[in-house]
Write a protein that holds these residues in place. Structure first.
Motif, PDB file in Angstrom:
ATOM      1  N   HIS A  31      16.088  98.042  50.091  1.00 35.92           N
ATOM      2  CA  HIS A  31      14.892  97.244  50.338  1.00 35.92           C
ATOM      3  C   HIS A  31      13.756  97.760  49.470  1.00 35.92           C
ATOM      4  O   HIS A  31      13.659  98.947  49.166  1.00 35.92           O
ATOM      5  N   SER A  32      12.882  96.853  49.080  1.00 33.79           N
ATOM      6  CA  SER A  32      11.792  97.178  48.163  1.00 33.79           C
ATOM      7  C   SER A  32      10.570  97.680  48.935  1.00 33.79           C
ATOM      8  O   SER A  32      10.594  97.846  50.153  1.00 33.79           O
ATOM      9  N   THR A  33       9.470  97.884  48.214  1.00 34.65           N
ATOM     10  CA  THR A  33       8.220  98.288  48.858  1.00 34.65           C
ATOM     11  C   THR A  33       7.689  97.208  49.797  1.00 34.65           C
ATOM     12  O   THR A  33       6.855  97.499  50.659  1.00 34.65           O
ATOM     13  N   ASP A  34       8.169  95.964  49.647  1.00 37.47           N
ATOM     14  CA  ASP A  34       7.741  94.904  50.566  1.00 37.47           C
ATOM     15  C   ASP A  34       8.155  95.208  52.004  1.00 37.47           C
ATOM     16  O   ASP A  34       7.525  94.735  52.953  1.00 37.47           O
ATOM     17  N   PHE A  35       9.206  96.001  52.157  1.00 38.42           N
ATOM     18  CA  PHE A  35       9.620  96.420  53.499  1.00 38.42           C
ATOM     19  C   PHE A  35       8.513  97.252  54.147  1.00 38.42           C
ATOM     20  O   PHE A  35       8.141  97.034  55.309  1.00 38.42           O
ATOM     21  N   GLU A  36       7.965  98.193  53.389  1.00 39.61           N
ATOM     22  CA  GLU A  36       6.865  99.018  53.891  1.00 39.61           C
ATOM     23  C   GLU A  36       5.598  98.196  54.079  1.00 39.61           C
ATOM     24  O   GLU A  36       4.803  98.452  54.997  1.00 39.61           O
ATOM     25  N   HIS A 159      15.762  92.424  48.996  1.00 38.46           N
ATOM     26  CA  HIS A 159      14.429  92.852  48.560  1.00 38.46           C
ATOM     27  C   HIS A 159      13.465  92.967  49.741  1.00 38.46           C
ATOM     28  O   HIS A 159      12.719  93.921  49.860  1.00 38.46           O
ATOM     29  N   PHE A 160      13.456  92.006  50.625  1.00 36.52           N
ATOM     30  CA  PHE A 160      12.736  91.908  51.901  1.00 36.52           C
ATOM     31  C   PHE A 160      11.437  91.116  51.815  1.00 36.52           C
ATOM     32  O   PHE A 160      10.419  91.572  51.299  1.00 36.52           O
ATOM     33  N   GLN A 161      11.495  89.919  52.393  1.00 36.59           N
ATOM     34  CA  GLN A 161      10.329  89.078  52.648  1.00 36.59           C
ATOM     35  C   GLN A 161      10.701  88.045  53.712  1.00 36.59           C
ATOM     36  O   GLN A 161      11.830  88.042  54.206  1.00 36.59           O
ATOM     37  N   TYR A 162       9.753  87.164  54.030  1.00 33.23           N
ATOM     38  CA  TYR A 162       9.968  86.125  55.054  1.00 33.23           C
ATOM     39  C   TYR A 162       9.897  84.727  54.436  1.00 33.23           C
ATOM     40  O   TYR A 162       9.409  83.796  55.071  1.00 33.23           O
ATOM     41  N   ASN A 163      10.422  84.561  53.241  1.00 33.39           N
ATOM     42  CA  ASN A 163      10.306  83.272  52.556  1.00 33.39           C
ATOM     43  C   ASN A 163      11.096  82.165  53.249  1.00 33.39           C
ATOM     44  O   ASN A 163      10.684  81.004  53.222  1.00 33.39           O
ATOM     45  N   GLY A 164      12.242  82.493  53.837  1.00 31.50           N
ATOM     46  CA  GLY A 164      13.040  81.468  54.511  1.00 31.50           C
ATOM     47  C   GLY A 164      12.264  80.794  55.629  1.00 31.50           C
ATOM     48  O   GLY A 164      12.294  79.565  55.770  1.00 31.50           O
ATOM     49  N   PHE A 165      11.563  81.582  56.414  1.00 29.20           N
ATOM     50  CA  PHE A 165      10.711  81.059  57.483  1.00 29.20           C
ATOM     51  C   PHE A 165       9.624  80.143  56.917  1.00 29.20           C
ATOM     52  O   PHE A 165       9.399  79.029  57.403  1.00 29.20           O
ATOM     53  N   LEU A 166       8.970  80.586  55.845  1.00 28.25           N
ATOM     54  CA  LEU A 166       7.880  79.812  55.253  1.00 28.25           C
ATOM     55  C   LEU A 166       8.385  78.532  54.609  1.00 28.25           C
ATOM     56  O   LEU A 166       7.788  77.456  54.759  1.00 28.25           O
ATOM     57  N   PHE A 167       9.504  78.620  53.911  1.00 27.03           N
ATOM     58  CA  PHE A 167      10.073  77.415  53.302  1.00 27.03           C
ATOM     59  C   PHE A 167      10.603  76.461  54.373  1.00 27.03           C
ATOM     60  O   PHE A 167      10.661  75.248  54.152  1.00 27.03           O
TER      61      PHE A 167
END
Length: 524
Positions: A31-36, A159-167
């Motif tokens: 996971h990237s820094t986006d996790f932090e 990588h880690f984000q919440y794009n699926g929710f937003l899309f």
């Protein structure tokens, strides 16, 4: 006796269940820094009063999303404390216990249920031949293209984000417009803007479409605007929904006198023109042209190397990029370029709306125009184009062609996000799986008329194979790896920028030449 074909509903939920299982297998991946980033947002929204959310700066990853997303993190934090309370301590920087990793990964998977529902609604808007085999139906293909989207899988679940929710919110809003439920669509988009402000890229498409097709209730016989058809009541209803949503989101911070502070976090224009890794857009081509001119100028002794900005000759991919030969670009210049790039599409849906399908095409062009010419664009923003374009790709042969070029190129441009050795086979396998399905399914869907890609387009896409071999396996063995470590990223960005630019041109050609009578999506 032949076995009965599975129903569409059971097939849809099987696809959703299988991709959820795949996401679970990726829980322990890199996971990237986006996790932090998101762990820190969990901690600060849980531990601090609202008045301190947009001032807290213990971590370098300060809160820079709109208020509704902050409240989303606040809600998640009350579940997170049952997994590991230590993740909610602001001072615990870079905290990533197994329980923390498990919770944050599961929160993304759970939030993706919004995307699952949205795709189901979008499938209802497709016109299909009842006699067609299930695997060849647009709804099945669309389900796979979105739920199994390669970009979403690696950006959200590695990588880690919440794009699926937003899309999911975006696609649900689009579906509501296809269903003529325009107030619901506007409400959902207002919520989306208050979850992540990057969706301002497509706000012009929403604004023009709703004003033209919802607030004006009648057209002339030739489809042009009839000014007498304007409904003030509809405009007031629309404005009330949008303003109420923003008031609920930003109201507390306005009451606290913190609106300037919130906006300074949301729009940090002090960042450079390009992200650390150049997004494959017009500015990548502009930057490489500047580098080429500067090198040529030094060779021809027209420029003094000692007087050139260091970043243009040695630093490579940095945020604050100083141009040597070409004029430096300001945020205002990128805004002007972006507006000019989407203006023809906006004028098109104003004069000849072409229903919800015309709106969707305009939305895609607005997203891609902003990606091409925007300020400090992240490479992940290409997903804002690819996912909505999926709806058009299963309805039109030309859109399927553009989708293949843009999705393959755009998805490959995300490869540098996963730079660890253990993730290399995963990203290659998932990319191949998605690409092969996209090509074979769309080719089958539009089997009449020959190949979807011409020889030049196919050759360009095949060129990604040697590019990957050079960047991943050959270049690290050369003597240039230590001197010019940024070159593989530059090669990837510039090569992909050519494909994205070509797709942008093809989209505009499609917009300006498409027949108003060619409609394959219900507009009810």
């Amino acid at each position: 006796m032949a076995a009965p074909m599975p129903s569409e509903h059971s097939c849809f939920f099987a696809l959703a269940l299988c991709v959820s299982f795949l996401k679970c297998l990726l829980i322990n991946a890199y996971h990237s820094t986006d996790f932090e980033v998101h762990r820190n947002w969990l901690a600060l929204t849980h531990s601090l009063p609202v008045s301190q959310w947009y001032y807290e700066a213990t971590s370098e990853w300060t809160l820079d999303y709109p208020p509704l997303f902050a409240w989303f993190e606040y809600g998640l934090s009350h579940i997170a404390r049952f997994f590991d309370k230590e993740m909610l301590v602001i001072q615990n920087l870079n905290y990533a216990s197994p329980a923390t990793v498990l919770f944050q990964r599961l929160s993304v998977i759970a939030a993706d249920m919004v995307l699952v529902y949205a795709v189901k609604e979008c499938c209802k808007c497709l016109r299909e031949d009842k006699g067609k085999d299930l695997l060849g139906k647009p709804s099945f293909i669309l389900t796979v293209l979105v739920l199994w989207n390669f970009g979403l899988l690696i950006v959200d679940h590695i990588h880690f984000q919440y794009n699926g929710f937003l899309f999911g919110v975006l696609l649900l809003s689009i579906a509501r417009h296809f269903q003529n439920r325009h107030l619901e669509g506007a409400f959902l988009f207002s919520i989306l803007l208050n979850l992540k402000h990057i969706y301002l890229y497509i706000a012009p498409a929403y604004g023009i479409f709703l004003l033209r097709c919802f607030c004006f209730t009648q057209n002339n016989a030739d489809g042009s605007l009839q000014w007498r058809g304007f409904s003030l009541l509809r405009l007031v209803a629309l404005g009330t929904i949008v303003l109420t949503t923003f008031a609920v989101s930003f109201g507390p911070f306005i009451a606290l006198g913190q609106l300037p502070q919130v906006l300074s976090r949301l729009f940090p224009f002090k960042r450079g023109l390009c992200h650390a890794y150049w997004a494959p857009n017009f500015w990548a081509l502009y930057n490489i042209a500047d580098k080429a001119f500067s090198i040529l100028g030094v060779k021809l002794k027209l420029l003094d190397m000692n007087k050139l900005p260091k970043a243009s000759m040695t630093g490579g991919l940095v945020q604050e990029f100083q141009h040597s030969v070409l004029p430096s670009v300001s945020p205002l210049a990128t805004l002007a370029c972006t507006l000019l790039s989407v203006l023809p599409a906006l004028l098109r849906i104003w004069h000849r709306p072409d229903g919800a399908r015309g709106f969707l095409r305009c939305l895609v062009i607005c997203a891609l125009g902003s990606f091409m010419f925007g300020w400090h664009v992240h490479e992940k923003a290409i997903l804002m184009v690819i996912l909505p374009l999926s709806l058009l790709a299963v309805e039109s042969r030309e859109d399927a062609r553009i989708f293949l070029i843009l999705s393959i190129t755009g998805h490959y441009s995300l490869f540098p996000l996963l730079f660890t050795t253990q993730e290399l086979p995963i990203k290659i396998f998932l990319m191949l799986l998605f690409t092969i399905f996209s090509f074979t399914s769309l080719k089958t869907l539009f089997r009449k008329g020959g190949s979807l890609l011409n020889p030049l387009e196919a050759t360009y896409l095949l060129g990604l194979i040697p590019l990957e071999l050079i960047c991943e396996f050959v270049y690290p063995l050369t003597v240039w790896q230590k001197t010019f470590p940024f070159l593989p990223l530059m090669f990837t960005s510039v090569y992909c920028a050519l494909g994205v630019t070509y797709a942008f041109i093809r989209l505009y050609i499609s917009l300006l030449t498409c027949s108003d009578t060619t409609k394959r999506i219900k507009t009810q």
